[in-house]
Design an enzyme around this catalytic site. Sequence first.
Site, short mmCIF file in Angstrom:
data_model
loop_
_atom_site.label_atom_id
_atom_site.label_comp_id
_atom_site.label_asym_id
_atom_site.label_seq_id
_atom_site.Cartn_x
_atom_site.Cartn_y
_atom_site.Cartn_z
N CYS A 210 36.13 -24.63 -22.25
CA CYS A 210 35.86 -25.56 -23.35
C CYS A 210 35.98 -27.02 -22.87
O CYS A 210 35.11 -27.52 -22.18
CB CYS A 210 36.78 -25.26 -24.53
N HIS B 160 36.05 -19.55 -25.51
CA HIS B 160 37.46 -19.30 -25.18
C HIS B 160 37.71 -17.83 -24.87
O HIS B 160 38.00 -17.03 -25.78
CB HIS B 160 38.35 -19.72 -26.35
N GLU C 281 40.26 -16.59 -23.64
CA GLU C 281 41.69 -16.30 -23.85
C GLU C 281 42.05 -16.12 -25.32
O GLU C 281 43.13 -15.63 -25.65
CB GLU C 281 42.56 -17.40 -23.23
#
Length: 250
Positions: A100, A192, A194
């Site tokens: 990002c 993202h 994660e």
Amino acid sequence: MVEQKRYALFLATLDSEFVKKTYGGYHNVFVTTFGDEGEHWDSFRVVSGEFPDEKDLEKYDGFVISGSSHDAFENDDWILKLCDIVKKIDEMKKKILGICFGHQIIARVRGGTVGRAKKGPELKLGDITIVKDAITPGSYFGNEIPDSIAIIKCHQDEVLVLPETAKVLAYSKNYEVEMYSIEDHLFCIQGHPEYNKEILFEIVDRVLALGYVKQEFADAAKATMENRGADRKLWETICKNFLKGRVPTN
């Protein structure tokens, strides 16, 4: 004796109360996703001005730059220092995974242009289309390259102009640069890998409470994860393969 692998995480964000309470902080979120047993991970809260000494950069096998609520095109002192550190790591040909804000910072450092997203912000689960011709079979993607991958998105900026040497690896309906690479040591993702459903929903609730988005926007964001989830296992594998120089067997 095998030498312990060392990685550095540049946190360009603060921990929300939810993330601290649920996961013990973003350090744990990232290490759980990208780390393996026996590795050593150091976190540097770059958004608060915490950076490694330049003389210590050599000891790391790879770096991860997180997302942020800040704009990668800003000129705050910490952002300029981060750009300088990234430039040095790039010159060392050390691996950097940019996520990002990190994806955008690397583009900026390499001469690209970052700005407000032309189609507006995104806060949802979405699919990105893979540019198969740009990916070498047997690379960190493995031999079976998917047509698309689902990922959680949370951003209001984008890479508008890629650095000259960058190669687009994925795009979406609204964004031309969802993922790119530069040479063999820089790999960048707008989404993202994660994040999970709980983290996305907490962010949605938080920005709604702050008045940054309207109820309809928040409802639409949550609806994207009603019946499916992100391809987190696949993202975990791809990112680990990249960071650790693994050659997949599939």
